[in-house]
Design a protein around this motif. Sequence first.
Motif, PDB file in Angstrom:
ATOM      1  N   UNK A  29     -46.228  25.458  20.527  1.00 54.75           N
ATOM      2  CA  UNK A  29     -47.246  24.280  21.158  1.00 54.75           C
ATOM      3  C   UNK A  29     -48.053  23.578  20.411  1.00 54.75           C
ATOM      4  N   UNK A  30     -49.192  22.947  20.637  1.00 51.02           N
ATOM      5  CA  UNK A  30     -50.294  22.203  20.295  1.00 51.02           C
ATOM      6  C   UNK A  30     -51.529  23.181  19.901  1.00 51.02           C
ATOM      7  N   UNK A  31     -51.763  24.280  19.220  1.00 47.27           N
ATOM      8  CA  UNK A  31     -52.685  24.902  20.052  1.00 47.27           C
ATOM      9  C   UNK A  31     -53.485  24.717  20.459  1.00 47.27           C
ATOM     10  N   UNK A  32     -54.830  23.918  20.577  1.00 41.41           N
ATOM     11  CA  UNK A  32     -55.861  23.818  21.228  1.00 41.41           C
ATOM     12  C   UNK A  32     -55.565  23.504  22.428  1.00 41.41           C
ATOM     13  N   UNK A  33     -54.175  22.942  22.839  1.00 42.84           N
ATOM     14  CA  UNK A  33     -54.237  22.514  24.266  1.00 42.84           C
ATOM     15  C   UNK A  33     -53.729  23.817  25.155  1.00 42.84           C
ATOM     16  N   UNK A  34     -52.842  24.464  24.105  1.00 47.17           N
ATOM     17  CA  UNK A  34     -52.650  25.836  24.821  1.00 47.17           C
ATOM     18  C   UNK A  34     -53.391  27.041  25.003  1.00 47.17           C
ATOM     19  N   UNK A 212     -31.254  10.589  28.648  1.00 52.58           N
ATOM     20  CA  UNK A 212     -32.418  12.492  28.757  1.00 52.58           C
ATOM     21  C   UNK A 212     -33.415  11.977  28.961  1.00 52.58           C
ATOM     22  N   UNK A 213     -34.398  12.419  29.796  1.00 53.18           N
ATOM     23  CA  UNK A 213     -35.730  11.677  30.377  1.00 53.18           C
ATOM     24  C   UNK A 213     -36.611  13.116  29.664  1.00 53.18           C
ATOM     25  N   UNK A 214     -38.026  13.174  28.530  1.00 53.87           N
ATOM     26  CA  UNK A 214     -38.196  14.367  28.424  1.00 53.87           C
ATOM     27  C   UNK A 214     -39.989  13.437  28.466  1.00 53.87           C
ATOM     28  N   UNK A 215     -39.990  13.398  29.602  1.00 53.66           N
ATOM     29  CA  UNK A 215     -41.464  12.634  29.503  1.00 53.66           C
ATOM     30  C   UNK A 215     -43.032  13.240  29.709  1.00 53.66           C
ATOM     31  N   UNK A 216     -43.756  13.423  28.073  1.00 54.33           N
ATOM     32  CA  UNK A 216     -45.151  14.153  28.706  1.00 54.33           C
ATOM     33  C   UNK A 216     -44.708  15.930  28.295  1.00 54.33           C
ATOM     34  N   UNK A 217     -43.653  15.775  27.185  1.00 54.74           N
ATOM     35  CA  UNK A 217     -43.182  16.841  27.506  1.00 54.74           C
ATOM     36  C   UNK A 217     -44.219  17.107  26.192  1.00 54.74           C
ATOM     37  N   UNK A 218     -43.720  16.523  24.716  1.00 55.65           N
ATOM     38  CA  UNK A 218     -43.389  16.322  23.056  1.00 55.65           C
ATOM     39  C   UNK A 218     -45.163  16.402  22.916  1.00 55.65           C
ATOM     40  N   UNK A 219     -45.844  15.894  23.678  1.00 56.82           N
ATOM     41  CA  UNK A 219     -47.105  16.003  23.672  1.00 56.82           C
ATOM     42  C   UNK A 219     -48.316  17.303  23.289  1.00 56.82           C
ATOM     43  N   UNK A 220     -46.829  18.340  23.294  1.00 60.92           N
ATOM     44  CA  UNK A 220     -48.029  19.349  24.061  1.00 60.92           C
ATOM     45  C   UNK A 220     -47.306  20.975  22.669  1.00 60.92           C
ATOM     46  N   UNK A 221     -46.742  19.986  22.128  1.00 63.91           N
ATOM     47  CA  UNK A 221     -45.958  20.640  20.746  1.00 63.91           C
ATOM     48  C   UNK A 221     -46.318  19.705  19.618  1.00 63.91           C
ATOM     49  N   UNK A 222     -46.111  21.439  18.981  1.00 62.91           N
ATOM     50  CA  UNK A 222     -46.747  21.086  17.628  1.00 62.91           C
ATOM     51  C   UNK A 222     -45.857  20.277  16.663  1.00 62.91           C
ATOM     52  N   UNK A 223     -45.360  19.832  15.734  1.00 60.68           N
ATOM     53  CA  UNK A 223     -44.517  18.074  14.890  1.00 60.68           C
ATOM     54  C   UNK A 223     -43.128  19.463  14.770  1.00 60.68           C
ATOM     55  N   UNK A 224     -42.820  20.771  13.884  1.00 61.44           N
ATOM     56  CA  UNK A 224     -41.844  21.318  13.980  1.00 61.44           C
ATOM     57  C   UNK A 224     -41.021  21.487  15.099  1.00 61.44           C
ATOM     58  N   UNK A 255     -37.803  11.767  11.702  1.00 60.52           N
ATOM     59  CA  UNK A 255     -36.865  12.029  10.976  1.00 60.52           C
ATOM     60  C   UNK A 255     -35.802  10.726  11.691  1.00 60.52           C
ATOM     61  N   UNK A 256     -35.009  10.915  13.316  1.00 62.30           N
ATOM     62  CA  UNK A 256     -34.284  10.089  13.743  1.00 62.30           C
ATOM     63  C   UNK A 256     -34.438   9.146  13.762  1.00 62.30           C
ATOM     64  N   UNK A 257     -35.862   8.490  13.781  1.00 59.30           N
ATOM     65  CA  UNK A 257     -36.283   7.374  14.225  1.00 59.30           C
ATOM     66  C   UNK A 257     -35.390   5.978  13.813  1.00 59.30           C
TER      67      UNK A 257
END
Length: 282
Positions: A29-34, A212-224, A255-257
């Motif tokens: 997860x994105x460390x700063x937010x966590x 698939x809806x996954x909105x405002x979730x990825x912003x809390x994850x790191x790139x990996x 990568x899948x853009x």
Amino acid sequence: MDPQRLEDIEFRLLLEGVFAAYGDDFRNYAQASLKRRTRHWLSEHKYPSLSVAQGEILRDSAVFTSFLQGLTVNVSEMFRDPKFFLALRNQVLPFLSTWPFIRIWVAGCSGGEEVYSLAIVLHEEELLHRCRIYATDINEALLDRARDGIFALRDMQNFTRNYQLAGGTGQFADYYTARYDRALLAAELKQNILFTQHNLAVDADFGEMHLILCRNVLIYFNSTLKERVLGLFDTALTTGGFLCLGMKETLETRSLARAYQELVKGLRIYRKNYPQQGDRLG
């Protein structure tokens, strides 16, 4: 030792311990937010340090549940980003209606605001009876709240305004019953929704999905972890299916853009490309 470095060590050890003890993986997860949410939880529960709290988090499942609720974000509203739901209604559902049965995954459903908004749109477009909606979240307490479908009555005015801006064709008040200071959503909206716990960091997908809806979730994850989750969605999503992200989330740098086209510019609604001739030869 430098206090910041000490906190980094304590934080890393805690996340490793939580993963080993409970299987919940927050290491990517994105460390700063966590860290910000962890500090808030420590202060709220009057722990003097992360090290003091760690023992109780790892040994007492009730303390861990409280910690988990502190880590996960559960702020949402019905028909948030009305333009998104308007585009979903007018530009995505006509495609989905061509499938005889529609499978939908709402990942990170929080307290159910988004999944019930989707159910209302599907109901008004006469598609809900042909759908199965998988609504998932890591937080079981949030899922219980979502299953209940009960929201604060004071929020209904804002939800009604969003519903109207999102192209609602009926009366929003017809979808809930007011009781004291609560609003209970209509049971018919829940019939085709399966609420279940799922951890995007470690669990597999649910099979083929059309939306698939996954909105405002990825912003809390790191790139990996973002790459891991998007790969999970890509595996599940059928060709011609739709992936919807939050307004601050994008596929452009991923990568899948190239496998997707943004159907509605700026609203983060992506459609998975059909294979082109020669793709198999790679």
